[in-house]
Design an enzyme around this catalytic site. Sequence first.
Site, PDB file in Angstrom:
ATOM      1  N   LYS A  47     -39.261 -23.426  -5.937  1.00  0.00           N
ATOM      2  CA  LYS A  47     -39.590 -24.420  -6.968  1.00  0.00           C
ATOM      3  C   LYS A  47     -39.068 -25.800  -6.601  1.00  0.00           C
ATOM      4  O   LYS A  47     -39.227 -26.747  -7.354  1.00  0.00           O
ATOM      5  CB  LYS A  47     -39.005 -23.998  -8.322  1.00  0.00           C
ATOM      6  CG  LYS A  47     -39.560 -22.678  -8.844  1.00  0.00           C
ATOM      7  CD  LYS A  47     -38.852 -22.259 -10.131  1.00  0.00           C
ATOM      8  CE  LYS A  47     -39.355 -20.886 -10.592  1.00  0.00           C
ATOM      9  NZ  LYS A  47     -38.442 -20.263 -11.570  1.00  0.00           N
ATOM     10  N   HIS A  49     -23.133 -18.178  14.602  1.00  0.00           N
ATOM     11  CA  HIS A  49     -23.117 -16.831  14.024  1.00  0.00           C
ATOM     12  C   HIS A  49     -21.724 -16.270  14.267  1.00  0.00           C
ATOM     13  O   HIS A  49     -21.526 -15.358  15.063  1.00  0.00           O
ATOM     14  CB  HIS A  49     -24.185 -15.981  14.726  1.00  0.00           C
ATOM     15  CG  HIS A  49     -24.565 -14.732  13.988  1.00  0.00           C
ATOM     16  ND1 HIS A  49     -23.928 -14.314  12.833  1.00  0.00           N
ATOM     17  CD2 HIS A  49     -25.537 -13.801  14.230  1.00  0.00           C
ATOM     18  CE1 HIS A  49     -24.487 -13.194  12.418  1.00  0.00           C
ATOM     19  NE2 HIS A  49     -25.458 -12.866  13.228  1.00  0.00           N
TER      20      HIS A  49
END
Lengths: 314, 314, 314
Positions: free
Chosen positions: B94, B143
């Site tokens: 949205k 990571h």
Amino acid sequence: MPETLAAAARAAATLRHLTTPVELPRHLIEELLDRALGFELGEADLQRRDGRLLATLFYEPSTRTRFSFEAAMHRLGGQVLSAENAVKASSAAKGESLEDAIRVISGYVDAIVIRHPEIGAAARAAQAATVPVVNAGDGAGHHPTQALLDLYTIRKELGRLDRLRVGLVGDLRNGRTVRSLALLLSRFPQNELVLVSPPGLRMGDDILEALGETAVDQTGELDPVVCTLDVLYQTRIQAERFESAEAYERYRGVYVVTPDIMRCLPEHALLMHPLPRVGEIDPQVDSDPRAAYFRQTRNGLWARMAVLDWVLGS
Amino acid sequence: MPETLAAAARAAATLRHLTTPVELPRHLIEELLDRALGFELGEADLQRRDGRLLATLFYEPSTRTRFSFEAAMHRLGGQVLSAENAVKASSAAKGESLEDAIRVISGYVDAIVIRHPEIGAAARAAQAATVPVVNAGDGAGHHPTQALLDLYTIRKELGRLDRLRVGLVGDLRNGRTVRSLALLLSRFPQNELVLVSPPGLRMGDDILEALGETAVDQTGELDPVVCTLDVLYQTRIQAERFESAEAYERYRGVYVVTPDIMRCLPEHALLMHPLPRVGEIDPQVDSDPRAAYFRQTRNGLWARMAVLDWVLGS
Amino acid sequence: MPETLAAAARAAATLRHLTTPVELPRHLIEELLDRALGFELGEADLQRRDGRLLATLFYEPSTRTRFSFEAAMHRLGGQVLSAENAVKASSAAKGESLEDAIRVISGYVDAIVIRHPEIGAAARAAQAATVPVVNAGDGAGHHPTQALLDLYTIRKELGRLDRLRVGLVGDLRNGRTVRSLALLLSRFPQNELVLVSPPGLRMGDDILEALGETAVDQTGELDPVVCTLDVLYQTRIQAERFESAEAYERYRGVYVVTPDIMRCLPEHALLMHPLPRVGEIDPQVDSDPRAAYFRQTRNGLWARMAVLDWVLGS
């Protein structure tokens, strides 16, 4: 597990659902807010629903709302079965009716939370279910737990739920949050609602007619009313409810809360928003102590614990 | 729940995040590896985070990594709220900012694990959060928990983390795993890195400049260096980071570990891979005792238990 | 965690998988049904698998079946890692083999439930796994836990599993449920199967040849056989297994159970359906006491508790 049809009917008749504000008379609102406060203050037993199972069925995605309910269930000691994308992942894709799906899932869990794009879907689910059903938003219908957490926030920060002048701003036609909130505010005496929206996005007549003696002003202009409010409740234009991008763009950005707007808002007042926001509130406003929206969303945890605890007591 | 801005600031300042290797000085690496070993050996209390809630937010899908974190949280006695596909299912669709989403979710849980396609997204999340944030991969950024489990595996199987000659092979430009691993290896003395990649996929200058006194060889040929290595760390060409299928195909299959390659690898050495693999290691190699990749992935459980336990101690 | 290859081989050899009905001789069927009954009656310890972890891997979506397994695991006291949409969300999208994925996930959990669109995928997973694997449906292959809950329902409602005349109706070629059920019914003496399907959707020869001494009638007409049945087992035409919408439409609606059909069905008989249904049973029939399909789906909870409890005892 009801063993006979009569027992099943008796059990179904006493199930506690929460699908629309109709199920929330004033005394129950107050009971739920008190229960929520008990959870926030650590006075209520957080593990009282140990071992109970909740299913969250999201036919319309919302990580935020789903997490809020699921966190509430875990804080109550329960466990959760979660359907993040129930439309694609379920038999709905094969053509199964919502009623069949709910009857089946009723056999596995102790309560169901449902979000669905169609108005009335949660009420239909409650009809089919043999366990309690909670509406987490049904299209442009209702969102009762959001309205409860809004009241919880107002009561906590302003100390009362009556004699308030509350401005509801934005897409009042499609905003289920403000639709539910208007109804709940009308349960308390001497509240005044100022409904601020473009002509095409006005609050529906079904709500206006149900407001009873609550005073209502309707206007298209935000600026002149800001200085009169106890609560400025801003909302998002619901892009997903418009038929075209053009129709959406016509309304987007009509009302934006800026530092200028905040200068008009009374010192004691609250700025609220159900979130997510997409430009309707300038992030510069976030550090204003009257900006209550992140506290408001946090209150969703306590309010939803109260609702789940209540329905699980069916 | 911090009650005042000052208290909130104090709490935020002492939060333990893990978003890049920068947050991992040598003493903390060793503390985390020791903690992981305690979990593997059953010496540490597996249920010590009973009742705590973790949110896993995957804006880029990865069942494997998500399961590794979620299993770790469950083994610690905690519970998990899981967003398997946070992009589609969340308010991001949205138009909500990542910062808003993280602030809201901070109100529901005790820690957040995030994977995101953009470099730096985890660090931005940590800025906005009021609970600890762990990076489970941010685009071609870092990571860090993978690098920790890699070190755990090396220490467990080779007995040390210094004086090692480690070949990092493949897509070193886009491989966040090897980027993080290179930095962590540089914390220990006398390590030598052999960076094996096609010219277009070389390790980024940001990493090379941060390696300090660690010796670095760069080459495009794998065969000549294999016999000199203590660890051969193979990686996947990151198809999803290329702009076109043609660009990807140019690099795919450049380096493949075959039984022939294994004949050159010293007897005591390890063959590692962060997995998944797509043809870079011939399955015939799986039964070789030096093939450590399935043991390596299993070690992710202990390493992530250690990281979650550490951040939850904030 | 097996430490040596020999120990690993020993452990793998004694793992209990459930991937096809072949693994279910009559004595084990009876043991599992008795165990399921113990759970339903509350005689078996519901929390006996406290702290154990299950992964549910759905490469083909099914909220209903996933929830049934996950509810069973929670009722046993365990926890669940859930992949609602394993194809999109996993390394399968990057080209990883199913075997690699299963080996990795074996390192995190105590058992794996897998649904997959390919026949034989669950058996392949069991070969690669170091923990027990349960098949939750492999394409047009098998669905052994569904067949077990069907038997559980028949035994509970009719009091026996032998000397039954059972009509299996609809898409017998692609319906894994009826394929598995036919085999399990053939384990008990003097059962008669009436296979009702259009010529193009007949039961596969692999099943027919495995039925042994069980009597089999094949027909294309439902009406004449209804009055002879102890169980009328209706199924959905499996739209997703057809190559074109036209091929599907040719078969859809061939057999519909209406109140008229129910008038022919003997008083003592059962109407069953694995659900979801899409028009094959008129909802008017739901209130008929012989309509067992919602009781049947509920029995899935007990049957799957029994299966999970059994495999976790490996």
